[in-house]
Design a protein around this motif. Structure first.
Motif, PDB file in Angstrom:
ATOM      1  N   VAL A 106       0.835  -1.197   0.000  1.00 48.87           N
ATOM      2  CA  VAL A 106       0.000   0.000   0.000  1.00 48.87           C
ATOM      3  C   VAL A 106       0.873   1.251   0.000  1.00 48.87           C
ATOM      4  CG1 VAL A 106      -1.737   1.317   1.284  1.00 48.87           C
ATOM      5  CG2 VAL A 106      -1.885  -1.179   1.186  1.00 48.87           C
ATOM      6  N   TYR A 107       0.536   2.199  -0.862  1.00 49.99           N
ATOM      7  CA  TYR A 107       1.208   3.500  -0.923  1.00 49.99           C
ATOM      8  C   TYR A 107       0.233   4.524  -0.357  1.00 49.99           C
ATOM      9  CZ  TYR A 107       4.456   1.046  -3.953  1.00 49.99           C
ATOM     10  OH  TYR A 107       5.369   0.151  -4.458  1.00 49.99           O
ATOM     11  N   ASP A 108       0.651   5.177   0.715  1.00 46.87           N
ATOM     12  CA  ASP A 108      -0.267   6.016   1.481  1.00 46.87           C
ATOM     13  C   ASP A 108       0.423   7.325   1.875  1.00 46.87           C
ATOM     14  OD1 ASP A 108      -2.300   6.980   3.079  1.00 46.87           O
ATOM     15  OD2 ASP A 108      -1.888   5.634   4.759  1.00 46.87           O
ATOM     16  N   PRO A 109       0.707   8.193   0.909  1.00 49.56           N
ATOM     17  CA  PRO A 109       1.455   9.419   1.210  1.00 49.56           C
ATOM     18  C   PRO A 109       0.682  10.435   2.047  1.00 49.56           C
ATOM     19  CG  PRO A 109       0.709   9.431  -1.071  1.00 49.56           C
ATOM     20  CD  PRO A 109       0.408   8.076  -0.535  1.00 49.56           C
ATOM     21  N   TYR A 110      -0.636  10.305   2.160  1.00 54.37           N
ATOM     22  CA  TYR A 110      -1.418  11.331   2.862  1.00 54.37           C
ATOM     23  C   TYR A 110      -2.159  10.764   4.077  1.00 54.37           C
ATOM     24  CZ  TYR A 110      -0.095  13.416  -1.485  1.00 54.37           C
ATOM     25  OH  TYR A 110       0.664  13.861  -2.540  1.00 54.37           O
ATOM     26  N   HIS A 111      -1.645   9.622   4.576  1.00 52.84           N
ATOM     27  CA  HIS A 111      -2.055   9.064   5.875  1.00 52.84           C
ATOM     28  C   HIS A 111      -3.519   8.623   5.910  1.00 52.84           C
ATOM     29  CE1 HIS A 111       1.808  10.708   6.939  1.00 52.84           C
ATOM     30  NE2 HIS A 111       1.387  11.946   6.734  1.00 52.84           N
ATOM     31  N   GLY A 112      -3.955   8.025   4.827  1.00 50.28           N
ATOM     32  CA  GLY A 112      -5.319   7.512   4.772  1.00 50.28           C
ATOM     33  C   GLY A 112      -5.553   6.371   5.744  1.00 50.28           C
ATOM     34  N   GLN A 113      -4.535   5.536   5.963  1.00 51.66           N
ATOM     35  CA  GLN A 113      -4.711   4.401   6.876  1.00 51.66           C
ATOM     36  C   GLN A 113      -4.916   4.871   8.313  1.00 51.66           C
ATOM     37  OE1 GLN A 113      -2.321   0.623   5.691  1.00 51.66           O
ATOM     38  NE2 GLN A 113      -1.065   2.320   4.977  1.00 51.66           N
ATOM     39  N   LYS A 114      -4.241   5.950   8.692  1.00 50.80           N
ATOM     40  CA  LYS A 114      -4.450   6.495  10.040  1.00 50.80           C
ATOM     41  C   LYS A 114      -5.878   6.998  10.195  1.00 50.80           C
ATOM     42  CE  LYS A 114       0.299   7.859  11.159  1.00 50.80           C
ATOM     43  NZ  LYS A 114       1.200   8.985  11.524  1.00 50.80           N
ATOM     44  N   ASP A 115      -6.402   7.630   9.145  1.00 51.31           N
ATOM     45  CA  ASP A 115      -7.773   8.122   9.228  1.00 51.31           C
ATOM     46  C   ASP A 115      -8.791   6.987   9.178  1.00 51.31           C
ATOM     47  OD1 ASP A 115      -7.113  10.756   9.582  1.00 51.31           O
ATOM     48  OD2 ASP A 115      -7.182  11.283   7.458  1.00 51.31           O
ATOM     49  N   LEU A 116      -8.422   5.884   8.527  1.00 49.56           N
ATOM     50  CA  LEU A 116      -9.286   4.701   8.602  1.00 49.56           C
ATOM     51  C   LEU A 116      -9.365   4.202  10.040  1.00 49.56           C
ATOM     52  CD1 LEU A 116      -8.493   2.438   5.487  1.00 49.56           C
ATOM     53  CD2 LEU A 116     -10.601   3.673   5.973  1.00 49.56           C
ATOM     54  N   GLU A 117      -8.237   4.190  10.713  1.00 47.76           N
ATOM     55  CA  GLU A 117      -8.208   3.739  12.106  1.00 47.76           C
ATOM     56  C   GLU A 117      -8.984   4.698  13.010  1.00 47.76           C
ATOM     57  OE1 GLU A 117      -4.113   3.412  13.116  1.00 47.76           O
ATOM     58  OE2 GLU A 117      -3.702   1.790  11.686  1.00 47.76           O
ATOM     59  N   LYS A 118      -8.852   6.005  12.716  1.00 50.70           N
ATOM     60  CA  LYS A 118      -9.547   7.018  13.523  1.00 50.70           C
ATOM     61  C   LYS A 118     -11.018   7.164  13.119  1.00 50.70           C
ATOM     62  CE  LYS A 118      -5.395   9.881  14.151  1.00 50.70           C
ATOM     63  NZ  LYS A 118      -4.789  11.200  13.853  1.00 50.70           N
ATOM     64  N   LYS A 119     -11.372   6.495  11.996  1.00 52.81           N
ATOM     65  CA  LYS A 119     -12.731   6.597  11.454  1.00 52.81           C
ATOM     66  C   LYS A 119     -13.081   8.052  11.122  1.00 52.81           C
ATOM     67  CE  LYS A 119     -14.384   2.438  13.875  1.00 52.81           C
ATOM     68  NZ  LYS A 119     -13.253   1.744  13.322  1.00 52.81           N
ATOM     69  N   LEU A 120     -12.169   8.682  10.387  1.00 53.26           N
ATOM     70  CA  LEU A 120     -12.339  10.079  10.023  1.00 53.26           C
ATOM     71  C   LEU A 120     -12.414  10.255   8.509  1.00 53.26           C
ATOM     72  CD1 LEU A 120     -10.065  12.419  12.193  1.00 53.26           C
ATOM     73  CD2 LEU A 120     -12.557  12.402  12.049  1.00 53.26           C
ATOM     74  N   LEU A 121     -13.343  11.077   8.069  1.00 51.65           N
ATOM     75  CA  LEU A 121     -13.400  11.507   6.684  1.00 51.65           C
ATOM     76  C   LEU A 121     -12.736  12.875   6.630  1.00 51.65           C
ATOM     77  CD1 LEU A 121     -17.138  10.558   5.938  1.00 51.65           C
ATOM     78  CD2 LEU A 121     -15.095   9.207   5.440  1.00 51.65           C
ATOM     79  N   ARG A 122     -11.501  12.900   6.097  1.00 48.91           N
ATOM     80  CA  ARG A 122     -10.695  14.123   6.111  1.00 48.91           C
ATOM     81  C   ARG A 122     -10.205  14.432   4.696  1.00 48.91           C
ATOM     82  NH1 ARG A 122      -7.587  15.688  10.520  1.00 48.91           N
ATOM     83  NH2 ARG A 122      -7.439  13.510  11.227  1.00 48.91           N
ATOM     84  N   HIS A 123     -10.254  15.691   4.301  1.00 49.92           N
ATOM     85  CA  HIS A 123      -9.812  16.079   2.962  1.00 49.92           C
ATOM     86  C   HIS A 123      -8.292  15.972   2.838  1.00 49.92           C
ATOM     87  CE1 HIS A 123      -9.479  19.788   5.326  1.00 49.92           C
ATOM     88  NE2 HIS A 123      -8.600  20.218   4.433  1.00 49.92           N
TER      89      HIS A 123
END
Length: 413
Positions: A106-123
């Protein structure tokens, strides 16, 4: 040339949410290279290709620049030198800005996995505010992932409010608004979509007829939740819970629009709200270019839902005319959808979500009774125009006979 799975498929794979569509981005390639490998070009705005075998979409890595208003107000730039990170940063949410190669990395330069864990929809970036369609998309994602506990980041909600107040939402085409809304209506918590739009002040712009329901009171003995807007969303939630069709869900959404037009000196009663609702329901459907079948059911439910609630006390002739207006003989499925929408209205009330609604089965049974009466059942001496009149008489008599089997339950208004 490098190929990555991107967007929703990566997000849902990591989340464990079912998905069907797969989109790919191609880095380090030209259109000519893909054409030479048998890919079929589609799309007018930027190079997107269909795989020669799977027909899945492959898009060349691209950047974009705001050049006008609305969803189409962008210029796109593709080049073999555009990086994966440059392509991903133009996406809406961090959880949609991830990629996966064919080995599963997985390539995740903008920290999408952290927001998945936090359950956040962030731009992903401030460029989010350049595309008004993203207001609807985020609201739809909030509806889809509500079951997992997702919420919208405060800063993202602020950008959505900024977009709503900028006038950009008015640049969205009716087709785009309806496409996003119809998809949102089919989510398990479609009510969240409209709640989010209201939170970011977009509901009053895109659906002013629905927004006008909030704050309008109803009689507490029939509506313990009191607020018409809350009742509408509770009724919609019932339609989602029962997994009813898009047509039913939309009809439930707009069934009480007439209550926003009740004169203030008549509140909290809503006499004639069914008739008052015809104009706003028609306006919403025409403005968004809602499909004809969907519009027809919505108008029928708006105009007739109280008659469904009162089915046990209606005269046999009145029940027949109701079924006739619903086109019972040619379109029994419309009667079924109508009854489902009315049932959601009856149960979309605080503390009454699990109430019995015997009117539903009653009307469905009556429908089958009248449909079973055929011209071939009439005496042979009945001919010509008399056949139609006799059929109506027989059907009304059958309804009257059938009605004797049922008791009259508590009235619902």
């Amino acid at each position: 040339m490098q190929v990555y799975l991107v967007g929703g498929a990566v997000r849902d794979h990591l989340l464990g949410h079912p998905y069907h569509e797969k989109d790919y981005v191609v880095v380090g390639a030209t259109p000519e290279q893909l054409l030479a490998q048998g890919y079929q070009p589609v799309g007018k705005d930027f190079p997107v290709f269909l795989h020669p075998k799977t027909k899945e979409e492959y898009a060349l890595a691209r950047t974009e620049r705001k050049s006008g208003h609305g969803y189409h107000g962008f210029e796109f730039f593709t080049d073999p030198n555009v990086s994966l990170e440059e392509d991903l940063i133009r996406r809406d949410l961090t959880i949609n800005a991830m990629a996966m190669d064919d080995s599963g990395q997985v390539y995740d330069p903008y920290h999408g996995q952290k927001d998945l864990e936090k359950k956040l929809l962030r731009h992903v970036s401030d460029a989010f505010a350049e595309d008004p369609l993203r207001v609807l998309r985020v609201a739809r994602f909030a509806a889809r992932y509500h079951q997992y506990g997702f919420t919208i980041a405060d800063e993202t909600l602020a950008l959505m409010q900024k977009l709503a107040e900028s006038g950009e939402l008015q640049a969205l085409t009716p087709e785009r608004v309806w496409k996003e809304t119809s998809r949102a209506l089919m989510e398990d918590r479609a009510d969240v979509y409209f709640d989010v739009l209201r939170q970011c002040h977009a509901l009053k712009i895109l659906f002013p007829e629905i927004d006008a329901l909030f704050g309008v009171p109803q009689r507490p003995e029939y509506h313990p939740e009191i607020d018409c807007g809350i009742h509408t969303l509770m009724s919609l939630q019932q339609a989602c819970k029962a997994n009813y069709s898009l047509d039913v869900r939309f009809a439930v959404l707009v069934h009480d629009l007439g209550k926003a037009l009740t004169p203030k000196d008549e509140l909290p009663r809503h006499i004639m709200h069914e008739e008052r609702g015809i104009a706003p329901v028609t306006e919403v459907c025409d403005r968004l270019k809602v499909p004809t079948q969907t519009k027809q059911l919505a108008l029928a439910v708006c105009k007739e839902h109280l008659k469904c609630h009162q089915a046990f006390t209606l005269k046999a002739g009145t029940v027949w005319r109701l079924l006739q207006r619903l086109d019972v003989l040619r379109r029994p499925e419309r009667v079924e959808a109508f009854v489902q929408a009315c049932e959601c209205d009856a149960r979309g009330r605080l503390g009454l979500e699990d109430r019995e609604y015997p009117q539903a089965q009653y009307l469905l049974d009556v429908m089958q009774t009248v449909r079973n009466i055929k011209a071939s059942d009439l005496p042979p001496e009945i001919t010509g125009p008399d056949i139609g009149e006799m059929l109506i008489q027989k059907r009304i008599e059958a309804i009257a006979d059938f009605k004797q089997k049922y008791t009259q339950p508590e009235q619902i208004t």
